[in-house]
Structures are given as structure tokens and as C-alpha cells.
Scaffold this active site. Structure first.
Site, PDB file in Angstrom:
ATOM      1  N   LEU A  61     -22.443-119.154  99.875  1.00 54.78           N
ATOM      2  CA  LEU A  61     -23.615-118.294  99.722  1.00 54.78           C
ATOM      3  C   LEU A  61     -24.898-119.109  99.915  1.00 54.78           C
ATOM      4  O   LEU A  61     -24.876-120.343  99.846  1.00 54.78           O
ATOM      5  CB  LEU A  61     -23.572-117.657  98.327  1.00 54.78           C
ATOM      6  CG  LEU A  61     -22.343-116.751  98.125  1.00 54.78           C
ATOM      7  CD1 LEU A  61     -22.068-116.525  96.646  1.00 54.78           C
ATOM      8  CD2 LEU A  61     -22.535-115.430  98.853  1.00 54.78           C
ATOM      9  N   PRO A  62     -26.041-118.417 100.101  1.00 55.88           N
ATOM     10  CA  PRO A  62     -27.266-119.160 100.436  1.00 55.88           C
ATOM     11  C   PRO A  62     -27.743-120.120  99.341  1.00 55.88           C
ATOM     12  O   PRO A  62     -28.042-121.277  99.628  1.00 55.88           O
ATOM     13  CB  PRO A  62     -28.299-118.049 100.673  1.00 55.88           C
ATOM     14  CG  PRO A  62     -27.498-116.839 101.027  1.00 55.88           C
ATOM     15  CD  PRO A  62     -26.205-116.966 100.266  1.00 55.88           C
ATOM     16  N   THR A 107     -24.520-124.882  98.853  1.00 59.83           N
ATOM     17  CA  THR A 107     -25.309-126.010  98.350  1.00 59.83           C
ATOM     18  C   THR A 107     -26.266-125.460  97.302  1.00 59.83           C
ATOM     19  O   THR A 107     -27.166-124.680  97.632  1.00 59.83           O
ATOM     20  CB  THR A 107     -26.124-126.664  99.489  1.00 59.83           C
ATOM     21  OG1 THR A 107     -25.218-127.101 100.496  1.00 59.83           O
ATOM     22  CG2 THR A 107     -26.912-127.853  98.972  1.00 59.83           C
ATOM     23  N   LYS A 138     -24.227-134.458  97.216  1.00 58.38           N
ATOM     24  CA  LYS A 138     -24.907-133.783  98.333  1.00 58.38           C
ATOM     25  C   LYS A 138     -26.426-133.912  98.211  1.00 58.38           C
ATOM     26  O   LYS A 138     -27.109-134.271  99.181  1.00 58.38           O
ATOM     27  CB  LYS A 138     -24.482-132.307  98.335  1.00 58.38           C
ATOM     28  CG  LYS A 138     -25.261-131.407  99.253  1.00 58.38           C
ATOM     29  CD  LYS A 138     -24.654-131.254 100.611  1.00 58.38           C
ATOM     30  CE  LYS A 138     -25.556-130.413 101.498  1.00 58.38           C
ATOM     31  NZ  LYS A 138     -25.134-130.372 102.863  1.00 58.38           N
ATOM     32  N   LYS A 184     -35.093-127.025 101.534  1.00 51.88           N
ATOM     33  CA  LYS A 184     -34.281-126.450 100.447  1.00 51.88           C
ATOM     34  C   LYS A 184     -33.570-127.565  99.667  1.00 51.88           C
ATOM     35  O   LYS A 184     -33.599-127.600  98.433  1.00 51.88           O
ATOM     36  CB  LYS A 184     -33.238-125.485 101.021  1.00 51.88           C
ATOM     37  CG  LYS A 184     -32.282-124.966  99.957  1.00 51.88           C
ATOM     38  CD  LYS A 184     -31.009-124.341 100.524  1.00 51.88           C
ATOM     39  CE  LYS A 184     -29.975-124.195  99.409  1.00 51.88           C
ATOM     40  NZ  LYS A 184     -28.656-123.812  99.852  1.00 51.88           N
TER      41      LYS A 184
HETATM   42  P1  NAD Z   1     -26.254-117.891 105.828  1.00 52.46           P
HETATM   43  O1  NAD Z   1     -27.517-117.335 105.286  1.00 52.46           O
HETATM   44  O2  NAD Z   1     -26.002-117.885 107.294  1.00 52.46           O
HETATM   45  O3  NAD Z   1     -24.995-117.114 105.154  1.00 52.46           O
HETATM   46  C1  NAD Z   1     -24.963-116.691 103.828  1.00 52.46           C
HETATM   47  C2  NAD Z   1     -24.143-115.395 103.776  1.00 52.46           C
HETATM   48  O4  NAD Z   1     -24.030-114.989 102.418  1.00 52.46           O
HETATM   49  C3  NAD Z   1     -24.812-114.239 104.529  1.00 52.46           C
HETATM   50  O5  NAD Z   1     -23.894-113.701 105.456  1.00 52.46           O
HETATM   51  C4  NAD Z   1     -25.179-113.251 103.425  1.00 52.46           C
HETATM   52  O6  NAD Z   1     -25.090-111.897 103.836  1.00 52.46           O
HETATM   53  C5  NAD Z   1     -24.129-113.585 102.382  1.00 52.46           C
HETATM   54  N1  NAD Z   1     -24.506-113.153 101.031  1.00 52.46           N
HETATM   55  C6  NAD Z   1     -25.660-113.369 100.386  1.00 52.46           C
HETATM   56  N2  NAD Z   1     -25.607-112.834  99.148  1.00 52.46           N
HETATM   57  C7  NAD Z   1     -24.389-112.275  99.016  1.00 52.46           C
HETATM   58  C8  NAD Z   1     -23.721-111.563  97.977  1.00 52.46           C
HETATM   59  N3  NAD Z   1     -24.336-111.312  96.804  1.00 52.46           N
HETATM   60  N4  NAD Z   1     -22.469-111.148  98.194  1.00 52.46           N
HETATM   61  C9  NAD Z   1     -21.854-111.384  99.374  1.00 52.46           C
HETATM   62  N5  NAD Z   1     -22.425-112.060 100.404  1.00 52.46           N
HETATM   63  C10 NAD Z   1     -23.672-112.478 100.217  1.00 52.46           C
HETATM   64  O7  NAD Z   1     -26.133-119.363 105.221  1.00 52.46           O
HETATM   65  P2  NAD Z   1     -25.241-120.575 105.796  1.00 52.46           P
HETATM   66  O8  NAD Z   1     -26.003-121.309 106.856  1.00 52.46           O
HETATM   67  O9  NAD Z   1     -23.872-120.060 106.073  1.00 52.46           O
HETATM   68  O10 NAD Z   1     -25.227-121.543 104.512  1.00 52.46           O
HETATM   69  C11 NAD Z   1     -24.414-121.276 103.387  1.00 52.46           C
HETATM   70  C12 NAD Z   1     -24.548-122.437 102.428  1.00 52.46           C
HETATM   71  O11 NAD Z   1     -24.135-123.639 103.076  1.00 52.46           O
HETATM   72  C13 NAD Z   1     -26.008-122.669 101.962  1.00 52.46           C
HETATM   73  O12 NAD Z   1     -25.976-123.028 100.604  1.00 52.46           O
HETATM   74  C14 NAD Z   1     -26.459-123.830 102.832  1.00 52.46           C
HETATM   75  O13 NAD Z   1     -27.462-124.621 102.205  1.00 52.46           O
HETATM   76  C15 NAD Z   1     -25.176-124.608 102.988  1.00 52.46           C
HETATM   77  N6  NAD Z   1     -25.116-125.450 104.195  1.00 52.46           N
HETATM   78  C16 NAD Z   1     -25.565-124.969 105.388  1.00 52.46           C
HETATM   79  C17 NAD Z   1     -25.489-125.784 106.513  1.00 52.46           C
HETATM   80  C18 NAD Z   1     -25.972-125.286 107.858  1.00 52.46           C
HETATM   81  O14 NAD Z   1     -26.100-126.095 108.778  1.00 52.46           O
HETATM   82  N7  NAD Z   1     -26.204-123.964 108.016  1.00 52.46           N
HETATM   83  C19 NAD Z   1     -24.968-127.076 106.416  1.00 52.46           C
HETATM   84  C20 NAD Z   1     -24.469-127.525 105.195  1.00 52.46           C
HETATM   85  C21 NAD Z   1     -24.554-126.693 104.074  1.00 52.46           C
END
Ligand code: NAD
Length: 298
Positions: free
Chosen positions: A64-65, A95, A170, A245
Site C-alpha cells: 500500500l502507499p 514502505t 529501508k 516520502k
Molecule cells: P501505487 O500508488 O502504485 O499502488 C498502491 C495501490 O494501493 C494502489 O493501486 C491503490 O489503489 C491501492 N490502495 C490504496 N489504499 C487501498 C486500500 N485501502 N485498500 C486496497 N487498496 C488500496 O504505489 P507503489 O508504487 O506500488 O508503491 C507501494 C509501496 O511500495 C509504497 O509504500 C512505496 O513507497 C513502496 N515502494 C515503491 C517503489 C517504486 O519504485 N514504486 C519502490 C520501493 C518501494
């Protein structure tokens, strides 16, 4: 194994695809019905709520975000803990700040559910390729149970110690990365302004004591390395807003335990200024452009 998966965004969707490819049975949920439908096309079963993924689930993974979303999904009135059977292993790969991770894990354990924090590095490319690094916090026995599942999505699966320590690893690493990128940007800009060729300077740094990932793998100076964001207008890579973030998580955790992170806080403000100027979507190495004259920014 029967796995529930919640959060099918840029990272979660490819991770869920890799679990399906490894032969696991998935029941998935996301607020985006399109994201659920795409996984159903690939063979997963869909659910229409977070609790809906729990049917038959032996393990639940969330991606999740941020902390607020994780708390809502786990601790909300109709969230996972209100519905999950005791014994189901819960793994959060989002994260989030280490103290929130520990708070949620404590509630899970009190409910009879072991929980691991397992944030990742490796970005969307690593998620698609199944080569993520997982930094895992929690009990040793739970780590051993999760290891083969995480191995379907990642290459390096590291147990970092007790609950929250995956998030600790992390945020500490990413704070250092944010600081080191600014250091490399400043050094490269100074050297070039004083007359040295950027590639010559980078080669010296990369064989000397200033060497780091920000200098030898993702050098911010345009044209020094091929196939890095600096050589394609800072597109792709790790966005400035994602770095912002992670620095916010580090400085917030530091504030809560009254640990000084002076350079971390300064780096956070520099990326914040850069994001305010409209550059939040660029790779974080683009911070060097705040040091360069217009003639250097090609
Ligand atoms: P994203 O925003 O693309 O995806 C998050 C998903 O969660 C979305 O599809 C959203 O609809 C869903 N969501 C939000 N609230 C929800 C709820 N209550 N119930 C169900 N679904 C829900 O984010 P991401 O890029 O996939 O990142 C996810 C995590 O991974 C974050 O914490 C981010 O910091 C971490 N991260 C991201 C990256 C990157 O390069 N994108 C790298 C390492 C870590």
C-alpha cells in the site's frame, strides 16, 4: 499456497503476477477495480473488500502507499484484524515508518496473527523481474515461513531482526542515499565549474574515496553514464517525490525518538524545494540541476 494480496499498484501488481507464476493461488483486492480485473485475467480470484481476500488465505501480503493506508487496511473497523482467523501470517511490504509498523504488528500479534514488515528495494523493474530485495523484520520462525514466498518476488531476502527492523533498514539506507546524491551533485557541479571534464572527475571519484552508488551507478551529471536517468532528461528511475516520502519517514521516526538527523533533514528540505518547483516526477538525481547553469543541463 493460498495467498491474499492487497494493493495492486505499480509494485503490487507485478509482485502478485510473480506469485501466480510461481504456482500460488491468489485472492486479490485493490480500491481500483481495474487493477483487480487485470490480476483476475492472469488467474487470480478477486475480492470486493480487504476482508474478502481472507477466505482460505494462509498468508496475506499488503503493498500500500503509506502508513495511513496500512493502518486503515489492518486496524479499520472492517479491516484485516477484524476478520482474519488467528494463525494467518500477515506481511506488509509497503514502505512505512518503523514505529507505525511496530504498532500494527503488535495489534496483529495480540490478535493471534504473526506479522512481518518486509519493505522492498529494486523499484518497478525489480518487481517485474522478481529481483527485489526484501528487508524483513519480525520473528525468526515467521521469517522462515515467509522466505520461500518472498523468494518468488525477490532475489535477496534479508532478515533484519525484530518487528519494524525491515523498515528501519529501508529508511536508514534511503536517507543515506538521498544525502549521498546531493553530495555527489555538489562535487560534480563544483569540479565542472572549476574546469575539469565531468567524465574525468567521475572516474577519479569512482576509483577514490568519494565513490558511492550515486557516483558510480546513478551519476547525476548528464552524459557521464549511459542508460541512467541523467542521460535521458531524468525520466524513469526513482522519483524525487518517492525520495521525499522516504526522507519524511526517516526524519519523522528520528523526531519520535529524538535522534538528530541533521543532514537527513537538510536533504529532505532540498528535495522538497525541488519538488515545489515542479520536479517531483523526475529521478531524484535531477537535484543536480539546482547546481548547474543552463549550459550544463543538456
Ligand atoms: P501505487 O500508488 O502504485 O499502488 C498502491 C495501490 O494501493 C494502489 O493501486 C491503490 O489503489 C491501492 N490502495 C490504496 N489504499 C487501498 C486500500 N485501502 N485498500 C486496497 N487498496 C488500496 O504505489 P507503489 O508504487 O506500488 O508503491 C507501494 C509501496 O511500495 C509504497 O509504500 C512505496 O513507497 C513502496 N515502494 C515503491 C517503489 C517504486 O519504485 N514504486 C519502490 C520501493 C518501494
Amino acid at each position: 499456497m493460498n495467498i491474499g494480496f492487497i494493493g495492486l499498484g505499480n509494485m503490487g501488481a507485478p509482485m502478485a503476477h510473480n506469485l501466480l507464476k510461481a504456482g500460488h493461488a491468489l485472492r486479490v483486492f485493490d480500491l481500483s477495480t481495474g487493477a483487480v480485473a487485470a490480476l483476475m485475467d492472469a488467474g487470480a480470484k478477486g475480492a470486493d473488500s480487504a476482508g474478502g481476500v481472507l477466505q482460505d488465505a494462509e498468508i496475506v501480503i499488503t503493498m500500500l502507499p503509506a502508513s495511513a493506508h496500512v493502518k486503515a487496511v489492518y486496524l479499520g473497523d472492517d479491516g484485516l484484524l477484524a476478520n482474519v482467523k488467528p494463525g494467518v501470517l500477515l506481511i506488509d511490504s509497503s514502505t512505512i515508518d518503523p514505529l507505525s509498523a511496530r504498532e500494527v504488528a503488535k495489534a496483529a500479534v495480540a490478535h493471534g496473527n504473526p506479522m512481518l514488515d518486509a519493505p522492498v528495494s529494486g523499484g518497478t523493474g525489480g518487481a517485474a523481474a522478481g529481483t527485489l530485495t526484501f528487508m524483513v523484520g519480525g520473528a525468526e520462525a515467521d521469517f522462515a515461513k515467509a522466505q520461500p514466498i518472498l523468494a518468488a518476488m525477490g532475489r535477496n531476502i534479508v532478515h533484519c531482526g525484530g518487528s519494524g527492523n525491515g523498515q528501519v533498514a529501508k529508511v536508514a539506507n534511503n536517507m543515506l542515499l538521498g544525502i549521498s546524491m546531493i553530495g555527489v551533485a555538489e562535487a560534480m557541479a563544483l569540479g565542472v565549474s572549476l574546469g575539469i571534464d565531468a567524465k574525468v572527475l567521475a572516474n577519479i571519484i569512482n576509483t577514490s574515496s568519494g565513490r558511492c552508488w550515486s557516483s558510480d551507478t546513478n551519476n547525476p551529471y548528464p552524459g557521464v553514464l549511459d542508460n541512467v536517468p541523467a542521460s535521458r532528461g531524468y525520466s524513469g528511475g526513482f522519483g524525487t517525490d518517492l525520495m521525499l516520502k522516504d526522507l519524511g519517514l526517516a526524519t519523522d521516526a528520528a523526531r519520535q525518538i529524538k535522534q538528530p538527523v541533521i543532514l537527513g533533514a537538510l536533504a529532505q528540505q532540498l528535495y522538497q524545494r525541488f519538488s515545489c518547483d515542479g520536479h517531483g516526477g523526475l529521478d531524484f538525481s535531477a537535484i543536480i540541476t539546482s547546481y548547474l547553469g543552463p549550459q550544463d543541463k543538456s
